[in-house]
Write a protein that holds these residues in place. Structure first.
Motif, short mmCIF file in Angstrom:
data_model
loop_
_atom_site.label_atom_id
_atom_site.label_comp_id
_atom_site.label_asym_id
_atom_site.label_seq_id
_atom_site.Cartn_x
_atom_site.Cartn_y
_atom_site.Cartn_z
N ALA A 116 31.43 5.65 66.67
CA ALA A 116 32.68 5.00 65.26
C ALA A 116 33.02 6.01 64.22
O ALA A 116 31.60 6.61 63.94
N HIS A 117 34.28 5.88 63.91
CA HIS A 117 34.00 6.99 62.58
C HIS A 117 33.98 6.22 61.82
O HIS A 117 34.56 5.28 61.09
N LEU A 118 33.51 6.62 59.90
CA LEU A 118 33.14 6.02 58.95
C LEU A 118 33.94 6.66 57.62
O LEU A 118 34.31 5.29 57.34
N GLY A 143 40.16 -2.63 60.26
CA GLY A 143 39.64 -2.39 61.54
C GLY A 143 39.43 -0.92 61.93
O GLY A 143 38.45 -0.42 63.23
N ASP A 144 40.46 -0.37 61.66
CA ASP A 144 39.96 0.91 61.77
C ASP A 144 39.22 1.80 60.55
O ASP A 144 40.05 1.96 59.69
N ASP A 145 37.83 1.99 60.55
CA ASP A 145 37.25 1.72 62.13
C ASP A 145 36.02 0.92 61.72
O ASP A 145 35.27 1.04 62.16
N THR A 146 36.10 0.44 60.95
CA THR A 146 35.10 -0.90 60.19
C THR A 146 34.10 -1.81 61.60
O THR A 146 33.76 -1.63 61.94
N GLU A 177 35.60 12.44 58.84
CA GLU A 177 36.52 13.04 58.66
C GLU A 177 37.51 12.90 59.91
O GLU A 177 37.92 13.48 60.20
N GLU A 178 37.50 11.34 61.05
CA GLU A 178 38.38 11.51 61.29
C GLU A 178 40.15 11.28 61.45
O GLU A 178 40.90 11.73 62.47
N GLU A 179 40.61 10.90 60.42
CA GLU A 179 41.39 11.00 60.08
C GLU A 179 41.97 11.46 59.79
O GLU A 179 43.38 11.60 59.33
N THR A 180 41.31 13.17 59.94
CA THR A 180 41.80 14.04 58.49
C THR A 180 41.87 15.31 59.64
O THR A 180 42.61 15.52 60.22
N LEU A 202 35.10 4.91 70.18
CA LEU A 202 35.85 3.72 69.86
C LEU A 202 36.56 3.58 68.93
O LEU A 202 36.38 3.46 67.43
N ASP A 203 37.79 3.60 68.25
CA ASP A 203 38.76 3.45 67.70
C ASP A 203 40.05 2.76 68.20
O ASP A 203 40.94 3.64 68.78
N GLY A 204 40.20 2.02 67.35
CA GLY A 204 41.55 1.21 67.65
C GLY A 204 41.50 0.43 69.35
O GLY A 204 40.02 0.20 70.58
ZN LIG Z 1 40.14 5.87 63.67
#
Ligand SMILES: [Zn+2]
Length: 413
Positions: A116-118, A143-146, A177-180, A202-204
């Motif tokens: 799961a991304h921080l 939600g994304d991604d807590t 850094e999943e989002e970048t 696990l994302d969305g």
């Molecule tokens: Zn995400």
């Protein structure tokens, strides 16, 4: 169906390796049900139900620690403390800053990574305060991604409380850094090549899952002309003319829906003033497909249109590549054990899962490195990447049980 002998066969089917009965989904269905009916697994699910209030509280606490990409340390430290209380092994950070913890198996099973991304997309310094209203929780990043971070923590505690042992190792990785740049997952996959059997991002997601990543290419195309005053002699025209013609023709291209593909021209620009011809007229293209062949084909067709229209208007052409990432596909993966087990898990939880090839998250990086991977999530949420982001609370508990079942079906009881 009758009990003892078929059950033995079915369990063998699930646990005897990657190719067993790959064509028949039913063995996985039955084997997953066996896990679901195991008394320890029931106890783990009861632990989740008993701890709803605590799960909600912790979900809010983690959400309120903003963690913009590149600034994940405070949130990671908070999680590290919780993981240490859960007696996991080998809790450490890698060189990218990913937080990793291992729940050791008894041996002989698959090594399954749950990620799961921080990071969040919100700016550093943003004060986040979650509000609960009418069964939903509102907060940027909730939600994304807590939600999925919390889901992993809740499953770890439930597995421990029910004293469940898996054969394979469960590796929990909280990525940066999943989002970048996908920098976190890239580092992790590079460091652990050859040691990962399955990678679950696990994302969305909630009711369904993805088994491939969509390719996404972004461009900015420029028509470059001499510009000049409105009354200057034409041609050459304002560079806005080839732009308009090209956009119109590009939108006439046939974009396939199978394989799933999309094209969007979202931004454009020209002259800064009304009474000048555009010397640089530009527009962006966002081109997506689950097939790299489709992307290549459409790129060629767009290139022809651009060249023809530049020539016709007597202007030149320049293309900036903003970013490209190929479709992440493993041939035959749709019919693999991983995908079939995941499908069986979703059905066992009462879902009729949408199974798509359109993921766009850490799972793609694993797939591009040849690691069987899917992505899913633990609850339904809305407005991700917006300040109005929100999640339904009640389904998360079911989502946590789904993740727990997935952990056990993959790492093997
Ligand atoms: Zn995400």
């Amino acid at each position: 169906m009758s009990r003892s002998i078929p059950r033995l066969i079915l369990l063998t089917a699930l646990f005897s390796g990657p190719t067993a009965l790959a064509q028949t989904p039913s063995p996985f269905t039955e084997a997953v049900k066996e896990i679901q009916n195991n008394s320890k697994v029931k106890a783990a699910n009861e632990h989740i139900d008993r701890n709803r209030a605590g799960i909600l509280r912790e979900w809010i606490q983690i959400t309120e620690i903003n963690a913009p990409s590149g600034h994940e340390q405070e949130r990671a430290k908070y999680l590290e403390r919780l993981l240490r209380q859960s007696r996991l092994q080998n809790i450490h950070y890698d060189s990218a800053g990913n937080l990793i913890a291992v729940r050791k198996g008894t041996g002989g099973g698959r090594t399954v990574v749950f990620d799961a991304h921080l990071d969040t997309v919100f700016q550093p310094g943003l004060k986040i305060k979650a509000t609960v209203k009418e069964g939903k929780i509102y907060a940027p990043g909730v939600g994304d991604d807590t939600r999925n971070i919390e889901a992993l923590l809740a499953t770890i505690r439930a597995l421990n409380a029910a004293q469940i042992k898996t054969r394979g190792d469960l590796v929990f990785v909280f990525t940066v850094e999943e989002e970048t740049s996908f920098g976190g997952v890239k580092r992790f996959v590079e460091d652990n090549k050859g040691k990962i059997d399955y990678y679950i991002a696990l994302d969305g997601g909630y009711e369904g899952f993805t088994y491939a990543g969509i390719g996404i290419n972004w461009y900015r195309h420029h028509f470059i002309g001499p510009g000049g005053h409105t009354r200057s002699r034409t041609p050459p025209y304002s560079a806005s003319l080839p732009l308009a013609r090209a956009i119109s023709r590009i939108y006439d291209l046939k974009i396939p829906s199978n394989p799933s593909s999309n094209l969007n021209i979202g931004m454009l620009g020209g002259s800064e003033v009304v009474n000048a011809k555009a010397s640089d007229a530009w527009f962006t293209v966002d081109l997506r497909s689950t097939s790299n062949e489709v992307i290549t084909d459409l790129e060629k067709k767009i290139r022809v249109i651009l060249e023809e229209e530049a020539k016709r208007a007597n202007v030149s052409l320049k293309t900036d590549v903003i970013s490209t990432s190929p479709a992440a596909v493993i041939p035959g993966h749709r019919d693999s054990d991983l995908v079939k087990i995941a499908e069986a898990v979703h059905r066992a939880m009462g879902f009729d899962p949408p199974i798509t090839a359109t993921g766009s998250n850490n799972s793609s990086v694993a797939l591009l490195n040849g690691i069987p991977s899917i992505s899913t999530g633990a609850g339904p949420c809305d407005d991700s990447h917006a300040l109005t982001e929100n999640c339904e609370i009640e389904p998360l508990y079911q989502g946590i049980k789904k993740i727990l079942l997935l952990e056990l079906a993959l790492a093997q009881l």
